[in-house]
Design a protein around this motif. Structure first.
Motif, short mmCIF file in Angstrom:
data_model
loop_
_atom_site.label_atom_id
_atom_site.label_comp_id
_atom_site.label_asym_id
_atom_site.label_seq_id
_atom_site.Cartn_x
_atom_site.Cartn_y
_atom_site.Cartn_z
N MET A 1 -38.56 58.15 -82.89
CA MET A 1 -38.90 56.78 -82.53
C MET A 1 -39.42 56.77 -81.09
O MET A 1 -38.81 57.39 -80.22
N VAL A 2 -40.54 56.11 -80.89
CA VAL A 2 -41.10 56.00 -79.54
C VAL A 2 -40.61 54.67 -78.98
O VAL A 2 -40.95 53.60 -79.51
N THR A 3 -39.78 54.73 -77.95
CA THR A 3 -39.18 53.50 -77.42
C THR A 3 -39.57 53.32 -75.95
O THR A 3 -40.36 54.10 -75.42
N GLY A 4 -39.03 52.30 -75.35
CA GLY A 4 -39.35 52.04 -73.94
C GLY A 4 -38.27 51.16 -73.34
O GLY A 4 -37.18 51.03 -73.90
N ARG A 5 -38.62 50.51 -72.26
CA ARG A 5 -37.66 49.64 -71.58
C ARG A 5 -37.11 48.57 -72.52
O ARG A 5 -37.85 47.99 -73.30
N GLY A 6 -35.82 48.34 -72.43
CA GLY A 6 -35.21 47.25 -73.19
C GLY A 6 -35.05 47.56 -74.68
O GLY A 6 -34.86 46.64 -75.48
N LYS A 7 -35.13 48.83 -75.06
CA LYS A 7 -35.08 49.18 -76.49
C LYS A 7 -33.82 49.95 -76.87
O LYS A 7 -33.76 50.58 -77.92
N ALA B 1 -31.03 49.06 -77.96
CA ALA B 1 -30.37 48.62 -79.19
C ALA B 1 -30.84 49.44 -80.39
O ALA B 1 -30.10 49.62 -81.36
N LEU B 2 -32.08 49.95 -80.33
CA LEU B 2 -32.60 50.74 -81.46
C LEU B 2 -31.79 52.03 -81.60
O LEU B 2 -31.41 52.42 -82.70
N GLU B 3 -31.54 52.68 -80.48
CA GLU B 3 -30.76 53.94 -80.53
C GLU B 3 -29.33 53.64 -80.98
O GLU B 3 -28.77 54.36 -81.80
N ASP B 4 -28.76 52.58 -80.44
CA ASP B 4 -27.38 52.24 -80.80
C ASP B 4 -27.26 51.94 -82.29
O ASP B 4 -26.28 52.30 -82.93
N HIS B 5 -28.30 51.31 -82.85
CA HIS B 5 -28.21 50.93 -84.27
C HIS B 5 -28.08 52.15 -85.18
O HIS B 5 -27.39 52.10 -86.19
N PHE B 6 -28.76 53.24 -84.82
CA PHE B 6 -28.73 54.42 -85.70
C PHE B 6 -27.66 55.44 -85.28
O PHE B 6 -27.58 56.52 -85.85
N ASP B 7 -26.85 55.10 -84.29
CA ASP B 7 -25.81 56.00 -83.80
C ASP B 7 -24.45 55.57 -84.36
O ASP B 7 -24.31 54.46 -84.89
N HIS B 8 -23.44 56.43 -84.19
CA HIS B 8 -22.07 56.03 -84.55
C HIS B 8 -21.61 54.88 -83.66
O HIS B 8 -21.98 54.81 -82.49
N ALA B 9 -20.79 54.01 -84.22
CA ALA B 9 -20.17 52.95 -83.42
C ALA B 9 -18.66 53.15 -83.61
O ALA B 9 -18.04 52.50 -84.47
N ILE B 10 -18.11 54.09 -82.85
CA ILE B 10 -16.75 54.58 -83.10
C ILE B 10 -15.71 53.46 -83.16
O ILE B 10 -14.94 53.36 -84.11
N ALA C 1 -18.74 51.38 -94.92
CA ALA C 1 -19.74 52.24 -95.59
C ALA C 1 -21.16 51.84 -95.16
O ALA C 1 -22.00 52.70 -94.90
N ALA C 2 -21.40 50.52 -95.05
CA ALA C 2 -22.75 50.06 -94.66
C ALA C 2 -23.08 50.51 -93.24
O ALA C 2 -24.20 50.94 -92.95
N VAL C 3 -22.08 50.44 -92.36
CA VAL C 3 -22.29 50.83 -90.96
C VAL C 3 -22.53 52.34 -90.86
O VAL C 3 -23.44 52.80 -90.16
N GLN C 4 -21.74 53.12 -91.60
CA GLN C 4 -21.88 54.57 -91.52
C GLN C 4 -23.17 55.06 -92.20
O GLN C 4 -23.77 56.04 -91.76
N ALA C 5 -23.59 54.34 -93.24
CA ALA C 5 -24.82 54.77 -93.96
C ALA C 5 -26.02 54.76 -93.02
O ALA C 5 -26.91 55.61 -93.12
N VAL C 6 -26.05 53.80 -92.10
CA VAL C 6 -27.19 53.72 -91.17
C VAL C 6 -27.26 54.99 -90.31
O VAL C 6 -28.33 55.54 -90.06
N THR C 7 -26.08 55.44 -89.87
CA THR C 7 -26.03 56.63 -89.01
C THR C 7 -26.46 57.87 -89.77
O THR C 7 -27.06 58.78 -89.19
N ASN C 8 -26.15 57.91 -91.06
CA ASN C 8 -26.41 59.13 -91.83
C ASN C 8 -27.77 59.12 -92.53
O ASN C 8 -28.09 60.06 -93.25
N LEU C 9 -28.56 58.07 -92.30
CA LEU C 9 -29.83 57.93 -93.01
C LEU C 9 -30.79 59.10 -92.77
O LEU C 9 -31.38 59.64 -93.69
N ALA C 10 -30.96 59.45 -91.50
CA ALA C 10 -32.01 60.40 -91.14
C ALA C 10 -31.62 61.13 -89.86
O ALA C 10 -30.66 60.75 -89.19
#
Ligand code: UTP
Length: 297
Positions: free
Chosen positions: A54-60, A62-71, A87-96
């Motif tokens: 993903m090509v991101t920039g300033r203020g982005k 939340a994109l990384e956090d969305h696909f990361d673990h939220a312990i 399961a829904a929260v973990q599925a996002v992390t394991n998508l790709a």
């Protein structure tokens, strides 16, 4: 060689959705209960592209956090027995397998793709724009990956739009490919030409499978329309060297960068949901009957 990696540029400023995008990325705007970007990542994965940059920039962030673990969140959901949400929260992390690179300044879509060069290397790769959402049953991206593998050419996706769209999209001149059913050979590309200069009504939508020579063309592309380094200009140079292909798409697509399409997509996705659909349809019927009464009375 077959494309394995996908690049998702998400460093734009999202000005058409201000003020909603003042302090959050446009790509995080939800459609029902998933952010737009998640639909796009899921589409890439369905097409077999599970290495995603993903090509991101300033203020982005939340994109990384969305696909990361939220312990902490995951612990809390587990402790309170909210298994399906967990399961829904973990599925996002394991998508790709997610990777990120920052585009220091939003110098244009072409420039954003250029930032992916190091990660992609010398192989074909897909590009998905988060503004374009396709119906979940659509097979466009897999078809494009197939055609790129077979032809060893860049493949773009086009749709036939009315004249109003010709100042909003890249537009191509193209002829049917005699060797491949449903595929076109592109002879020219112009970014947002307007009706007077458009070579056709075939507009480029946000799915591409690019051969890696595009990086040299991007590197030598000067800022074009709007002072931005345009991907369309780089592809135009590429097409002059070796013709590129296009697939004409007639399926379901929403340009969720437009408020009107964003609303349509939200309604349609809600209607299709087993949990929400029936109640929501009942609401819509009543709502429309009220509007009809108002118009009649
Ligand atoms: P757009 O111009 O449609 O998106 O770029 P934007 O800039 O985010 O939105 P508006 O027009 O201001 O409302 C198409 C895609 O290219 C990315 C955007 O994130 C979007 O996915 N992009 C654009 C970049 O990553 N970098 C750029 O410099 C420009």
């Amino acid at each position: 060689m077959r494309a394995r990696k996908a690049v998702i540029p998400a460093a734009g400023l999202g000005t058409r959705f201000l003020p909603a995008t003042k302090a959050q990325p446009k790509e995080m705007l939800p459609l029902v209960d998933k952010p737009a970007i998640q639909y796009v990542v899921e589409e890439a994965v369905r097409a077999g592209l599970d290495d995603i940059l993903m090509v991101t920039g300033r203020g982005k962030r939340a994109l990384e956090d969305h696909f990361d673990h939220a312990i902490e969140l995951e612990r809390q959901l587990a402790a309170t027995g909210k298994e399906s949400l967990l399961a829904a929260v973990q599925a996002v992390t394991n998508l790709a397998l997610m990777h990120y690179v920052r585009q220091g300044k939003p110098l244009g879509l072409g420039h954003a793709i250029g930032c992916a060069r190091h990660h992609v290397g010398d192989e074909p790769f897909a590009v998905l724009l988060g503004d374009d959402l396709l119906g979940e049953d659509e097979k466009l991206l897999s078809q494009m990956v197939d055609v790129c593998e077979e032809s060893e050419r860049t493949v773009i996706a086009v749709m036939e739009f009315g004249d109003d769209a010709l100042s909003k999209y890249g537009v191509v001149a193209a002829e049917p490919d005699p060797d491949m059913e449903g595929v076109y050979q592109v002879t020219d590309l112009v970014e947002k030409p307007g009706k007077a200069n458009a070579p056709s009504n075939l507009c480029i939508i946000g799915r591409y499978v690019l051969t890696p020579d595009i990086f040299d063309h991007i590197a030598s592309t000067k800022p074009g329309r709007g002072g931005e380094i345009q991907l369309t200009d780089a592809m135009r140079a590429q097409a002059r060297e070796k013709p590129i292909r296009a697939i004409k798409f007639d399926g379901t697509r929403y340009d969720v960068g437009l408020k009107s399409d964003y609303l349509r997509a939200t309604v349609q996705l809600a209607v299709q949901r087993d949990d929400l659909g029936p109640g929501f349809v009942a609401f819509l019927r009543e709502f429309m009957a009220g509007i009809d009464d108002e118009l009649a009375g």
